[in-house]
Design a protein around this motif. Structure first.
Motif, PDB file in Angstrom:
ATOM      1  N   TRP A  85     -18.058   5.935  14.960  1.00 10.53           N
ATOM      2  CA  TRP A  85     -18.384   7.157  15.266  1.00 10.53           C
ATOM      3  C   TRP A  85     -18.067   8.307  13.883  1.00 10.53           C
ATOM      4  O   TRP A  85     -18.828   8.971  13.744  1.00 10.53           O
ATOM      5  CB  TRP A  85     -17.073   7.661  16.424  1.00 10.53           C
ATOM      6  CG  TRP A  85     -16.898   9.329  16.337  1.00 10.53           C
ATOM      7  CD1 TRP A  85     -17.771  10.000  17.266  1.00 10.53           C
ATOM      8  CD2 TRP A  85     -16.111  10.161  15.636  1.00 10.53           C
ATOM      9  NE1 TRP A  85     -17.561  11.297  17.199  1.00 10.53           N
ATOM     10  CE2 TRP A  85     -16.497  11.739  16.048  1.00 10.53           C
ATOM     11  CE3 TRP A  85     -15.227  10.206  14.572  1.00 10.53           C
ATOM     12  CZ2 TRP A  85     -15.740  12.694  15.755  1.00 10.53           C
ATOM     13  CZ3 TRP A  85     -14.540  11.151  14.144  1.00 10.53           C
ATOM     14  CH2 TRP A  85     -14.918  12.531  14.808  1.00 10.53           C
ATOM     15  N   ARG A  86     -16.860   7.687  12.915  1.00 14.48           N
ATOM     16  CA  ARG A  86     -16.919   8.313  11.771  1.00 14.48           C
ATOM     17  C   ARG A  86     -18.066   8.128  11.100  1.00 14.48           C
ATOM     18  O   ARG A  86     -18.635   9.224  10.370  1.00 14.48           O
ATOM     19  CB  ARG A  86     -15.722   7.794  11.101  1.00 14.48           C
ATOM     20  CG  ARG A  86     -15.337   8.542   9.809  1.00 14.48           C
ATOM     21  CD  ARG A  86     -14.211   8.005   9.197  1.00 14.48           C
ATOM     22  NE  ARG A  86     -14.664   6.725   8.341  1.00 14.48           N
ATOM     23  CZ  ARG A  86     -13.989   6.093   7.362  1.00 14.48           C
ATOM     24  NH1 ARG A  86     -12.935   6.755   7.013  1.00 14.48           N
ATOM     25  NH2 ARG A  86     -14.514   4.906   6.608  1.00 14.48           N
TER      26      ARG A  86
ATOM     27  N   LYS B 109     -21.277   7.809  12.161  1.00  9.87           N
ATOM     28  CA  LYS B 109     -22.203   8.446  12.592  1.00  9.87           C
ATOM     29  C   LYS B 109     -22.204   9.939  12.403  1.00  9.87           C
ATOM     30  O   LYS B 109     -23.218  10.529  12.101  1.00  9.87           O
ATOM     31  CB  LYS B 109     -22.356   8.275  14.138  1.00  9.87           C
ATOM     32  CG  LYS B 109     -23.407   8.620  14.804  1.00  9.87           C
ATOM     33  CD  LYS B 109     -23.458   8.384  16.379  1.00  9.87           C
ATOM     34  CE  LYS B 109     -24.610   9.191  17.157  1.00  9.87           C
ATOM     35  NZ  LYS B 109     -24.366   8.847  18.572  1.00  9.87           N
ATOM     36  N   GLN B 110     -20.847  10.359  12.372  1.00 17.16           N
ATOM     37  CA  GLN B 110     -20.695  11.865  12.404  1.00 17.16           C
ATOM     38  C   GLN B 110     -20.696  12.374  10.797  1.00 17.16           C
ATOM     39  O   GLN B 110     -20.930  13.417  10.430  1.00 17.16           O
ATOM     40  CB  GLN B 110     -19.319  12.233  12.769  1.00 17.16           C
ATOM     41  CG  GLN B 110     -19.313  12.265  14.211  1.00 17.16           C
ATOM     42  CD  GLN B 110     -19.870  13.383  14.900  1.00 17.16           C
ATOM     43  OE1 GLN B 110     -20.123  14.378  14.500  1.00 17.16           O
ATOM     44  NE2 GLN B 110     -20.781  12.887  16.087  1.00 17.16           N
TER      45      GLN B 110
ATOM     46  N   ASN C 138     -18.980  15.685   9.194  1.00 15.22           N
ATOM     47  CA  ASN C 138     -18.211  16.145  10.500  1.00 15.22           C
ATOM     48  C   ASN C 138     -17.202  15.470  10.865  1.00 15.22           C
ATOM     49  O   ASN C 138     -16.464  15.993  11.928  1.00 15.22           O
ATOM     50  CB  ASN C 138     -19.240  16.593  11.565  1.00 15.22           C
ATOM     51  CG  ASN C 138     -20.536  17.554  11.053  1.00 15.22           C
ATOM     52  OD1 ASN C 138     -20.193  18.491  10.239  1.00 15.22           O
ATOM     53  ND2 ASN C 138     -21.729  17.231  11.445  1.00 15.22           N
ATOM     54  N   ALA C 139     -16.879  14.299  10.517  1.00 11.05           N
ATOM     55  CA  ALA C 139     -15.843  13.374  11.153  1.00 11.05           C
ATOM     56  C   ALA C 139     -14.519  13.822  10.493  1.00 11.05           C
ATOM     57  O   ALA C 139     -13.732  12.736   9.931  1.00 11.05           O
ATOM     58  CB  ALA C 139     -16.251  11.881  10.985  1.00 11.05           C
TER      59      ALA C 139
END
Length: 218
Positions: free
Chosen positions: A182-183, A185-186, A189-190
């Motif tokens: 997730w980090r 991918k973001q 913004n993570a």
């Protein structure tokens, strides 16, 4: 003689209609954060959630905070100015343009420099990218519903199956790899604050206090 409301309380009252309109988009988000910061008591927290409509929930929340006194009102205003809230409610940006209340300006000259230091630190903490160490600490606190959280974080079922296949026995490793993906991918913004916001929305079993380290400055 009734005590006059403080300036922060008056400020909330002045913008009450606007705040109701903005926060009604997702009232539970602000309710969870206000409760975790002790701006709402357990009784008030439940009472807000018991209201039938979203607008009634926000109205009840604001009324409760204003009735609790100027210190609570100030705390709510500070919360609403944080990036973790402004990401969810972009229209709250107007609060950052409001002048400082006399609650802050009435402090003596010795306290003023400290107040100036606090604001930049909070803004910096809200913009920090979540670290691998923080991801591991979060992973230890997420249970068997991790796949549902992953889907809510826009991670595909195929990717979740791959993560589970690579870590069949260790739940913490599964969750960590999911959060790490997730980090990645973001990207920028993570932030730790954004992850805190998302997890406290998605996992009902996750107590906000358990991951409040995400809001602390390194």
């Amino acid at each position: 003689m009734a005590q006059q409301p403080g300036e922060d309380t008056q400020l909330l009252k002045q913008h009450k209609a606007t705040l109701i309109d903005i926060l009604s988009f997702e009232p539970d988000h602000v309710r969870q954060h206000a409760h975790s910061l002790l701006l709402l008591s357990d009784i008030a927290y439940n009472a807000v959630g018991d209201q039938k409509t979203r607008r009634e929930q926000v109205t009840h929340l604001l009324d409760n905070v204003m009735e609790a006194g100027d210190e609570k009102a100030k705390g709510l205003l500070e919360l609403l100015k944080k990036d973790v809230m402004q990401t969810t409610y972009p229209r709250l940006a107007f609060l950052k343009e409001l002048p400082q209340t006399s609650t802050a300006s009435s402090r003596n000259n010795e306290e003023a420099p400290r107040a100036k230091e606090i604001v930049p630190r909070k803004r910096k903490a809200d913009s920090n990218i979540v670290t691998e160490k923080q991801l591991m600490e979060v992973a230890k606190r997420i249970g068997t519903e991790w796949r549902k959280i992953g889907i809510s974080l826009d991670i595909t079922e195929v990717k979740l199956q791959q993560i589970e296949g690579n870590n069949p026995l260790d739940l913490v490793d599964k969750v960590y790899q999911m959060l790490y993906f997730w980090r990645k991918k973001q990207k920028k913004n993570a932030t730790a604050a954004y992850l805190y916001s998302k997890l406290t929305e998605l996992d009902e079993d996750l107590v906000p206090d358990d991951i409040d380290f995400l809001l602390e400055e390194d």
